[in-house]
Scaffold this motif. Structure first.
Motif: not given
Length: 203
Positions: A96-125
């Motif tokens: 019941g503890i939820y992390f909401v994190c920002t990142a400027m690029a996908r590779n800022e999130i370590a590979t082992g952690l990516r499955e722990s987050f729902t990726c929501m990219p915004m404002g890409l070209d």
């Protein structure tokens, strides 16, 4: 954001000891919740609260940890502290503890952690940028989101979908935005009942 109801505490990147204490507090809370789940013979946060509701007991509140630039937080920590934080994040949702994190690029999130987050990219070209960020193919019937602040794409159980987050008060400057958020928080404090009184992060 500290003006909003039920905010426990806030730390900045300059407060190294506070960052370390925050990790210790989260680790302690994880252990406490594990003990509660075991005593109730339940496996996770959802099952525990369902059981408490049936028994007329006290449910556990969800905790949301918001981190601006997760990679920068990791840079402040020792290797041991990084491992400890990674373990907390990986098992947090089940408690019941939820992390909401920002990142400027996908590779800022370590590979082992990516499955722990729902990726929501915004404002890409480009659609290809969204495909890289979401690590999936973007269907041809999904259009590039309009260049609107807070607009983006996310991967869901039913495919890639466009989303829009709420933005507070348009283009207001930081000072005016802070004042309006504070006023908004005071309004929520009066209208949302009951407001859970949570003490600040313990020493």
């Amino acid at each position: 954001l500290t003006a909003l109801p039920n905010v426990i505490d806030y730390t900045s990147g300059r407060e190294i000891k506070e960052q370390q204490r925050m990790i210790s507090v989260l680790a302690t809370e994880c252990r406490r919740r594990d003990d509660l789940f075991a005593a109730a013979q339940t496996d996770n946060y959802t099952a525990y609260n369902r059981d408490q509701k049936q028994r007329g007991g006290e449910k556990l509140p969800a905790l949301v940890v918001m981190v601006d630039r997760l990679s920068q937080w990791y840079e402040l920590l020792s290797d041991a502290e990084q491992d400890r934080l990674t373990g907390i994040i990986k098992g947090a949702a089940g408690r019941g503890i939820y992390f909401v994190c920002t990142a400027m690029a996908r590779n800022e999130i370590a590979t082992g952690l990516r499955e722990s987050f729902t990726c929501m990219p915004m404002g890409l070209d480009a659609v290809s940028d969204y495909a890289d960020a979401l690590n999936c193919r973007i269907p041809t019937d999904v259009a590039l989101p309009r260049i609107t602040p807070g607009r983006g794409l996310m991967k869901t159980e039913v495919g890639v979908r466009e989303f829009q987050i709420a933005l507070a008060f348009g283009e207001a400057g930081d000072s005016l935005r802070s004042q309006r958020i504070a006023a908004y928080g005071e309004g929520l404090d009066r209208s949302v009942q009951p407001v859970i009184n949570i003490v600040h992060v313990p020493e």
